[in-house]
Motif scaffolding. Structure first.
Motif, PDB file in Angstrom:
ATOM      1  N   LYS A 122      -7.474   1.877  -6.133  1.00 50.15           N
ATOM      2  CA  LYS A 122      -8.477   1.108  -6.872  1.00 50.15           C
ATOM      3  C   LYS A 122      -9.832   1.810  -6.815  1.00 50.15           C
ATOM      4  CE  LYS A 122      -6.259  -3.401  -6.373  1.00 50.15           C
ATOM      5  NZ  LYS A 122      -4.957  -2.840  -5.943  1.00 50.15           N
ATOM      6  N   SER A 123      -9.801   3.116  -7.090  1.00 53.18           N
ATOM      7  CA  SER A 123     -11.021   3.921  -6.991  1.00 53.18           C
ATOM      8  C   SER A 123     -10.919   5.156  -7.875  1.00 53.18           C
ATOM      9  CB  SER A 123     -11.249   4.339  -5.538  1.00 53.18           C
ATOM     10  OG  SER A 123     -12.330   5.245  -5.441  1.00 53.18           O
ATOM     11  N   ASN A 124     -12.069   5.591  -8.389  1.00 54.34           N
ATOM     12  CA  ASN A 124     -12.164   6.841  -9.144  1.00 54.34           C
ATOM     13  C   ASN A 124     -12.938   7.900  -8.363  1.00 54.34           C
ATOM     14  OD1 ASN A 124     -10.837   5.910 -11.516  1.00 54.34           O
ATOM     15  ND2 ASN A 124     -12.698   4.858 -12.156  1.00 54.34           N
ATOM     16  N   LEU A 125     -13.128   7.666  -7.074  1.00 52.19           N
ATOM     17  CA  LEU A 125     -13.978   8.548  -6.272  1.00 52.19           C
ATOM     18  C   LEU A 125     -13.248   9.747  -5.680  1.00 52.19           C
ATOM     19  CD1 LEU A 125     -16.124   5.870  -4.401  1.00 52.19           C
ATOM     20  CD2 LEU A 125     -16.700   7.162  -6.476  1.00 52.19           C
ATOM     21  N   MET A 126     -11.936   9.797  -5.830  1.00 54.20           N
ATOM     22  CA  MET A 126     -11.181  10.922  -5.281  1.00 54.20           C
ATOM     23  C   MET A 126     -11.437  12.185  -6.105  1.00 54.20           C
ATOM     24  SD  MET A 126      -7.676   8.800  -4.559  1.00 54.20           S
ATOM     25  CE  MET A 126      -7.912   7.881  -6.081  1.00 54.20           C
ATOM     26  N   THR A 127     -11.450  13.317  -5.419  1.00 54.14           N
ATOM     27  CA  THR A 127     -11.684  14.600  -6.083  1.00 54.14           C
ATOM     28  C   THR A 127     -10.361  15.197  -6.527  1.00 54.14           C
ATOM     29  OG1 THR A 127     -13.654  15.021  -4.747  1.00 54.14           O
ATOM     30  CG2 THR A 127     -12.616  16.925  -5.805  1.00 54.14           C
ATOM     31  N   SER A 128     -10.334  15.722  -7.735  1.00 58.29           N
ATOM     32  CA  SER A 128      -9.113  16.319  -8.287  1.00 58.29           C
ATOM     33  C   SER A 128      -9.299  17.824  -8.445  1.00 58.29           C
ATOM     34  CB  SER A 128      -8.801  15.684  -9.644  1.00 58.29           C
ATOM     35  OG  SER A 128      -7.611  16.197 -10.178  1.00 58.29           O
TER      36      SER A 128
ATOM     37  N   SER B 298      -1.417   7.027 -10.664  1.00 58.40           N
ATOM     38  CA  SER B 298      -0.837   6.242  -9.574  1.00 58.40           C
ATOM     39  C   SER B 298      -1.810   6.142  -8.398  1.00 58.40           C
ATOM     40  CB  SER B 298       0.482   6.871  -9.112  1.00 58.40           C
ATOM     41  OG  SER B 298       0.988   6.232  -7.960  1.00 58.40           O
ATOM     42  N   CYS B 299      -2.436   7.256  -8.042  1.00 59.75           N
ATOM     43  CA  CYS B 299      -3.385   7.261  -6.921  1.00 59.75           C
ATOM     44  C   CYS B 299      -4.593   6.377  -7.222  1.00 59.75           C
ATOM     45  CB  CYS B 299      -3.848   8.685  -6.620  1.00 59.75           C
ATOM     46  SG  CYS B 299      -2.561   9.760  -5.926  1.00 59.75           S
ATOM     47  N   LYS B 300      -5.115   6.468  -8.429  1.00 58.29           N
ATOM     48  CA  LYS B 300      -6.281   5.660  -8.794  1.00 58.29           C
ATOM     49  C   LYS B 300      -5.947   4.176  -8.785  1.00 58.29           C
ATOM     50  CE  LYS B 300      -8.772   9.018 -11.612  1.00 58.29           C
ATOM     51  NZ  LYS B 300      -9.334   9.304 -12.950  1.00 58.29           N
TER      52      LYS B 300
ATOM     53  N   VAL C 239       1.317   5.385  -3.844  1.00 58.23           N
ATOM     54  CA  VAL C 239       1.709   4.481  -2.765  1.00 58.23           C
ATOM     55  C   VAL C 239       1.562   5.184  -1.419  1.00 58.23           C
ATOM     56  CG1 VAL C 239       3.597   3.120  -1.783  1.00 58.23           C
ATOM     57  CG2 VAL C 239       3.283   3.199  -4.268  1.00 58.23           C
ATOM     58  N   SER C 240       2.055   6.425  -1.346  1.00 65.31           N
ATOM     59  CA  SER C 240       1.927   7.204  -0.114  1.00 65.31           C
ATOM     60  C   SER C 240       0.468   7.491   0.214  1.00 65.31           C
ATOM     61  CB  SER C 240       2.698   8.523  -0.233  1.00 65.31           C
ATOM     62  OG  SER C 240       4.089   8.306  -0.217  1.00 65.31           O
ATOM     63  N   VAL C 241      -0.318   7.807  -0.812  1.00 66.18           N
ATOM     64  CA  VAL C 241      -1.733   8.119  -0.596  1.00 66.18           C
ATOM     65  C   VAL C 241      -2.472   6.896  -0.064  1.00 66.18           C
ATOM     66  CG1 VAL C 241      -3.885   8.775  -1.745  1.00 66.18           C
ATOM     67  CG2 VAL C 241      -1.762   9.972  -2.303  1.00 66.18           C
ATOM     68  N   ARG C 242      -2.206   5.739  -0.644  1.00 70.76           N
ATOM     69  CA  ARG C 242      -2.882   4.521  -0.170  1.00 70.76           C
ATOM     70  C   ARG C 242      -2.500   4.207   1.280  1.00 70.76           C
ATOM     71  NH1 ARG C 242      -0.776  -0.225   0.375  1.00 70.76           N
ATOM     72  NH2 ARG C 242       0.906   0.143  -1.133  1.00 70.76           N
ATOM     73  N   ARG C 243      -1.220   4.294   1.579  1.00 72.02           N
ATOM     74  CA  ARG C 243      -0.783   4.010   2.945  1.00 72.02           C
ATOM     75  C   ARG C 243      -1.381   5.009   3.926  1.00 72.02           C
ATOM     76  NH1 ARG C 243       5.677   3.032   1.751  1.00 72.02           N
ATOM     77  NH2 ARG C 243       5.486   0.988   0.744  1.00 72.02           N
ATOM     78  N   ALA C 244      -1.415   6.287   3.536  1.00 69.71           N
ATOM     79  CA  ALA C 244      -1.989   7.304   4.411  1.00 69.71           C
ATOM     80  C   ALA C 244      -3.482   7.065   4.616  1.00 69.71           C
ATOM     81  CB  ALA C 244      -1.752   8.697   3.832  1.00 69.71           C
ATOM     82  N   ALA C 245      -4.171   6.638   3.552  1.00 80.77           N
ATOM     83  CA  ALA C 245      -5.599   6.339   3.671  1.00 80.77           C
ATOM     84  C   ALA C 245      -5.829   5.199   4.658  1.00 80.77           C
ATOM     85  CB  ALA C 245      -6.174   5.985   2.300  1.00 80.77           C
ATOM     86  N   GLU C 246      -4.921   4.227   4.683  1.00 79.38           N
ATOM     87  CA  GLU C 246      -5.032   3.121   5.625  1.00 79.38           C
ATOM     88  C   GLU C 246      -4.735   3.584   7.050  1.00 79.38           C
ATOM     89  OE1 GLU C 246      -2.257   0.311   4.096  1.00 79.38           O
ATOM     90  OE2 GLU C 246      -3.594  -0.441   2.530  1.00 79.38           O
ATOM     91  N   VAL C 247      -3.651   4.332   7.195  1.00 78.77           N
ATOM     92  CA  VAL C 247      -3.217   4.768   8.530  1.00 78.77           C
ATOM     93  C   VAL C 247      -4.237   5.706   9.163  1.00 78.77           C
ATOM     94  CG1 VAL C 247      -1.492   6.147   9.763  1.00 78.77           C
ATOM     95  CG2 VAL C 247      -0.757   4.420   8.112  1.00 78.77           C
ATOM     96  N   TYR C 248      -4.724   6.674   8.391  1.00 79.14           N
ATOM     97  CA  TYR C 248      -5.642   7.682   8.932  1.00 79.14           C
ATOM     98  C   TYR C 248      -7.108   7.331   8.698  1.00 79.14           C
ATOM     99  CZ  TYR C 248      -1.494  10.484   9.697  1.00 79.14           C
ATOM    100  OH  TYR C 248      -0.263  10.934  10.138  1.00 79.14           O
ATOM    101  N   GLN C 249      -7.356   6.175   8.098  1.00 76.84           N
ATOM    102  CA  GLN C 249      -8.716   5.678   7.885  1.00 76.84           C
ATOM    103  C   GLN C 249      -9.594   6.689   7.137  1.00 76.84           C
ATOM    104  OE1 GLN C 249     -10.266   3.192  11.214  1.00 76.84           O
ATOM    105  NE2 GLN C 249      -8.653   4.162  12.430  1.00 76.84           N
ATOM    106  N   VAL C 250      -9.131   7.032   5.935  1.00 73.04           N
ATOM    107  CA  VAL C 250      -9.852   7.978   5.079  1.00 73.04           C
ATOM    108  C   VAL C 250     -10.343   7.239   3.838  1.00 73.04           C
ATOM    109  CG1 VAL C 250      -9.723  10.148   3.810  1.00 73.04           C
ATOM    110  CG2 VAL C 250      -8.364   9.842   5.887  1.00 73.04           C
TER     111      VAL C 250
END
Length: 225
Positions: A169-175, A163-165, A117-128
């Motif tokens: 709604k993506s599998n493109l993040m690097t782990s 949770s992040c995926k 939830v935090s990651v998604r919101r941060a991606a929206e706020v910081y446009q990542v």
């Protein structure tokens, strides 16, 4: 953006704006709250986000080694004194510039299974974009003292990654996985106790060595980009 119905007094119908935003086709779904979005990075910089997954209430536990890693990154990038709570994404944030990158360091202030939830919101706020997000997290299937850049088949059932995926709604993040070693007991309760437990003094020294190696790897990899 599609129009919404108005009441006879000219005001929006209750809930109409919320419904309208949820159906908005734009990438970040932030129409109507542009004031909450950070401006793009300076010309020539690529913005990325490095997330330390974990449980914010027990940051000394094995499952929060991702947060320990971003703390080390913040020190290496000399922004460790700038950590602050960003309520827009319910996370601790520090921002650094390294080479051609603007780096958003993120520590979600939610339980592990809600980190997304935090990651998604941060991606929206910081446009990542998802492909510019790096997740650092623990992995019981990797021995203590080792780290492994993300391979999909070895991530398995990590609740923070799931949770992040789901949220992105993506599998493109690097782990990037930090080994904490297997649990002494293989039961579900035994694995949970192992993840929430703390490292011994000897294990802590071994952990700090691998965190040093892992953070150096991330910074060296950014230089190559």
């Amino acid at each position: 953006m599609p129009r919404y119905r108005k009441r006879s007094d000219g005001k929006p119908e209750p809930g109409a704006v919320r419904r309208n935003l949820s159906n908005c086709p734009c990438l970040w779904r932030v129409c109507g709250r542009l004031d909450d979005v950070e401006p793009p990075p300076l010309d020539g910089l690529l913005r990325i986000m490095i997330v330390g997954l974990g449980n914010y209430q027990i940051q000394s536990s094995r499952c929060s080694v991702g947060m320990a890693a971003v703390n080390i990154l913040a020190k290496k990038l000399t922004v460790d004194a700038t950590w602050h709570l960003d309520r827009r994404c319910d996370a601790k944030v520090a921002v650094a510039v390294y080479g051609h990158h603007e780096i958003i360091l993120l520590k979600p202030q939610q339980f592990m299974k809600m980190n997304g939830v935090s990651v998604r919101r941060a991606a929206e706020v910081y446009q990542v974009a998802p492909e510019d997000i790096f997740m650092i997290h623990d992995q019981i299937y990797i021995p203590l003292g080792k780290y492994v850049p993300g391979k999909e088949e070895t991530i398995r059932d990590h609740s923070g990654v799931i949770s992040c995926k789901n949220e992105m709604k993506s599998n493109l993040m690097t782990s990037v996985m930090i080994g904490i070693g297997p649990a002494p007991r293989t039961t579900k309760r035994g694995r949970l106790h192992h993840k929430l437990g703390r490292f011994s003094e000897v294990q802590q020294r071994k952990l700090m060595q691998v965190l040093e190696q892992c953070t150096n790897y991330l910074l060296e990899d950014l230089v190559k980009c």
